[in-house]
Design a protein around this motif. Sequence first.
Motif, PDB file in Angstrom:
ATOM      1  N   LYS A  21       0.825  -1.195   0.000  1.00  0.00           N
ATOM      2  CA  LYS A  21       0.000   0.000   0.000  1.00  0.00           C
ATOM      3  C   LYS A  21       0.869   1.258   0.000  1.00  0.00           C
ATOM      4  O   LYS A  21       1.815   1.374   0.763  1.00  0.00           O
ATOM      5  CB  LYS A  21      -0.933  -0.013   1.206  1.00  0.00           C
ATOM      6  N   GLY A  22       0.520   2.175  -0.873  1.00  0.00           N
ATOM      7  CA  GLY A  22       1.285   3.401  -1.006  1.00  0.00           C
ATOM      8  C   GLY A  22       2.431   3.314  -1.977  1.00  0.00           C
ATOM      9  O   GLY A  22       3.017   4.350  -2.329  1.00  0.00           O
ATOM     10  N   ARG A  23       2.779   2.103  -2.419  1.00  0.00           N
ATOM     11  CA  ARG A  23       3.885   1.915  -3.359  1.00  0.00           C
ATOM     12  C   ARG A  23       3.423   1.389  -4.715  1.00  0.00           C
ATOM     13  O   ARG A  23       4.020   1.703  -5.739  1.00  0.00           O
ATOM     14  CB  ARG A  23       4.917   0.953  -2.777  1.00  0.00           C
ATOM     15  N   PHE A  24       2.386   0.569  -4.719  1.00  0.00           N
ATOM     16  CA  PHE A  24       1.870  -0.019  -5.952  1.00  0.00           C
ATOM     17  C   PHE A  24       0.554   0.649  -6.329  1.00  0.00           C
ATOM     18  O   PHE A  24      -0.218   1.074  -5.456  1.00  0.00           O
ATOM     19  CB  PHE A  24       1.612  -1.515  -5.779  1.00  0.00           C
ATOM     20  N   ILE A  25       0.278   0.699  -7.620  1.00  0.00           N
ATOM     21  CA  ILE A  25      -1.014   1.176  -8.085  1.00  0.00           C
ATOM     22  C   ILE A  25      -1.429   0.381  -9.315  1.00  0.00           C
ATOM     23  O   ILE A  25      -0.637   0.179 -10.233  1.00  0.00           O
ATOM     24  CB  ILE A  25      -1.007   2.692  -8.369  1.00  0.00           C
ATOM     25  N   ILE A  26      -2.662  -0.076  -9.312  1.00  0.00           N
ATOM     26  CA  ILE A  26      -3.221  -0.826 -10.426  1.00  0.00           C
ATOM     27  C   ILE A  26      -4.110   0.098 -11.256  1.00  0.00           C
ATOM     28  O   ILE A  26      -4.750   1.005 -10.721  1.00  0.00           O
ATOM     29  CB  ILE A  26      -4.017  -2.051  -9.926  1.00  0.00           C
ATOM     30  N   SER A  27      -4.131  -0.142 -12.549  1.00  0.00           N
ATOM     31  CA  SER A  27      -5.002   0.609 -13.431  1.00  0.00           C
ATOM     32  C   SER A  27      -5.449  -0.291 -14.573  1.00  0.00           C
ATOM     33  O   SER A  27      -4.842  -1.335 -14.832  1.00  0.00           O
ATOM     34  CB  SER A  27      -4.308   1.872 -13.965  1.00  0.00           C
ATOM     35  N   ARG A  28      -6.505   0.116 -15.237  1.00  0.00           N
ATOM     36  CA  ARG A  28      -7.001  -0.664 -16.361  1.00  0.00           C
ATOM     37  C   ARG A  28      -7.413   0.256 -17.496  1.00  0.00           C
ATOM     38  O   ARG A  28      -7.894   1.368 -17.280  1.00  0.00           O
ATOM     39  CB  ARG A  28      -8.170  -1.569 -15.934  1.00  0.00           C
ATOM     40  N   ASP A  29      -7.215  -0.228 -18.698  1.00  0.00           N
ATOM     41  CA  ASP A  29      -7.607   0.466 -19.906  1.00  0.00           C
ATOM     42  C   ASP A  29      -8.442  -0.519 -20.707  1.00  0.00           C
ATOM     43  O   ASP A  29      -7.914  -1.328 -21.464  1.00  0.00           O
ATOM     44  CB  ASP A  29      -6.384   0.937 -20.690  1.00  0.00           C
ATOM     45  N   ASP A  30      -9.744  -0.467 -20.503  1.00  0.00           N
ATOM     46  CA  ASP A  30     -10.616  -1.463 -21.110  1.00  0.00           C
ATOM     47  C   ASP A  30     -10.658  -1.338 -22.634  1.00  0.00           C
ATOM     48  O   ASP A  30     -10.830  -2.332 -23.326  1.00  0.00           O
ATOM     49  CB  ASP A  30     -12.023  -1.354 -20.533  1.00  0.00           C
ATOM     50  N   ALA A  31     -10.514  -0.126 -23.142  1.00  0.00           N
ATOM     51  CA  ALA A  31     -10.522   0.059 -24.582  1.00  0.00           C
ATOM     52  C   ALA A  31      -9.360  -0.677 -25.239  1.00  0.00           C
ATOM     53  O   ALA A  31      -9.496  -1.210 -26.340  1.00  0.00           O
ATOM     54  CB  ALA A  31     -10.481   1.538 -24.931  1.00  0.00           C
ATOM     55  N   ARG A  32      -8.215  -0.694 -24.569  1.00  0.00           N
ATOM     56  CA  ARG A  32      -7.043  -1.402 -25.079  1.00  0.00           C
ATOM     57  C   ARG A  32      -6.916  -2.810 -24.520  1.00  0.00           C
ATOM     58  O   ARG A  32      -5.973  -3.524 -24.875  1.00  0.00           O
ATOM     59  CB  ARG A  32      -5.781  -0.606 -24.760  1.00  0.00           C
ATOM     60  N   LYS A  33      -7.840  -3.200 -23.653  1.00  0.00           N
ATOM     61  CA  LYS A  33      -7.821  -4.502 -23.006  1.00  0.00           C
ATOM     62  C   LYS A  33      -6.492  -4.744 -22.298  1.00  0.00           C
ATOM     63  O   LYS A  33      -5.872  -5.809 -22.422  1.00  0.00           O
ATOM     64  CB  LYS A  33      -8.133  -5.615 -23.998  1.00  0.00           C
ATOM     65  N   MET A  34      -6.075  -3.749 -21.534  1.00  0.00           N
ATOM     66  CA  MET A  34      -4.806  -3.798 -20.816  1.00  0.00           C
ATOM     67  C   MET A  34      -5.028  -3.501 -19.338  1.00  0.00           C
ATOM     68  O   MET A  34      -5.907  -2.719 -18.969  1.00  0.00           O
ATOM     69  CB  MET A  34      -3.821  -2.787 -21.384  1.00  0.00           C
ATOM     70  N   VAL A  35      -4.215  -4.126 -18.522  1.00  0.00           N
ATOM     71  CA  VAL A  35      -4.168  -3.869 -17.090  1.00  0.00           C
ATOM     72  C   VAL A  35      -2.713  -3.638 -16.716  1.00  0.00           C
ATOM     73  O   VAL A  35      -1.817  -4.314 -17.241  1.00  0.00           O
ATOM     74  CB  VAL A  35      -4.761  -5.028 -16.276  1.00  0.00           C
ATOM     75  N   TYR A  36      -2.490  -2.704 -15.811  1.00  0.00           N
ATOM     76  CA  TYR A  36      -1.129  -2.324 -15.453  1.00  0.00           C
ATOM     77  C   TYR A  36      -0.941  -2.379 -13.942  1.00  0.00           C
ATOM     78  O   TYR A  36      -1.880  -2.210 -13.165  1.00  0.00           O
ATOM     79  CB  TYR A  36      -0.817  -0.906 -15.932  1.00  0.00           C
ATOM     80  N   LEU A  37       0.288  -2.607 -13.546  1.00  0.00           N
ATOM     81  CA  LEU A  37       0.676  -2.500 -12.149  1.00  0.00           C
ATOM     82  C   LEU A  37       1.942  -1.660 -12.084  1.00  0.00           C
ATOM     83  O   LEU A  37       3.010  -2.109 -12.498  1.00  0.00           O
ATOM     84  CB  LEU A  37       0.917  -3.869 -11.512  1.00  0.00           C
ATOM     85  N   GLN A  38       1.799  -0.445 -11.584  1.00  0.00           N
ATOM     86  CA  GLN A  38       2.943   0.427 -11.367  1.00  0.00           C
ATOM     87  C   GLN A  38       3.502   0.138  -9.985  1.00  0.00           C
ATOM     88  O   GLN A  38       2.786   0.240  -8.992  1.00  0.00           O
ATOM     89  CB  GLN A  38       2.531   1.891 -11.480  1.00  0.00           C
ATOM     90  N   MET A  39       4.772  -0.206  -9.924  1.00  0.00           N
ATOM     91  CA  MET A  39       5.428  -0.561  -8.677  1.00  0.00           C
ATOM     92  C   MET A  39       6.550   0.435  -8.421  1.00  0.00           C
ATOM     93  O   MET A  39       7.478   0.550  -9.223  1.00  0.00           O
ATOM     94  CB  MET A  39       5.975  -1.984  -8.728  1.00  0.00           C
ATOM     95  N   ASN A  40       6.454   1.129  -7.310  1.00  0.00           N
ATOM     96  CA  ASN A  40       7.432   2.135  -6.931  1.00  0.00           C
ATOM     97  C   ASN A  40       8.085   1.765  -5.608  1.00  0.00           C
ATOM     98  O   ASN A  40       7.561   0.965  -4.842  1.00  0.00           O
ATOM     99  CB  ASN A  40       6.768   3.510  -6.813  1.00  0.00           C
TER     100      ASN A  40
END
Length: 127
Positions: A65-84
Amino acid sequence: QLQLVESGGGLVQPGGSLRLSCATSGLTLGFDVMGWFRQAPGKEREGVSCISSSGTRTNYPDSVKGRFIISRDDARKMVYLQMNSLKPEDTGVYYCAAVEVRNPFHCPLQSGDYDHWGQGTRVTVSS
């Protein structure tokens, strides 16, 4: 044919960042909960993030918590995990997972709630 393919893993120094990607096919992504899980040798698979099908609700365990963030782009059918601010204990194989749901706010961190999985991408945090 359902397919989830992770990418973006690699070797990174402590304190660094990585962005993982999950490319999906054969899914109606707008109806799917998406999650990221990781597993280190000798340890149980751990949920590190999820995002509801609506995209409005996310969950993270205290370990990230506070370091990772998940996001999704349904139009591109992509999911991301930004890890800091990565730590050595973040090392492991990271998996993308999905399950079709009707509740647009459902967002579980339990691996048993998911029925579609990618092959994994390895993340190594080391100096």
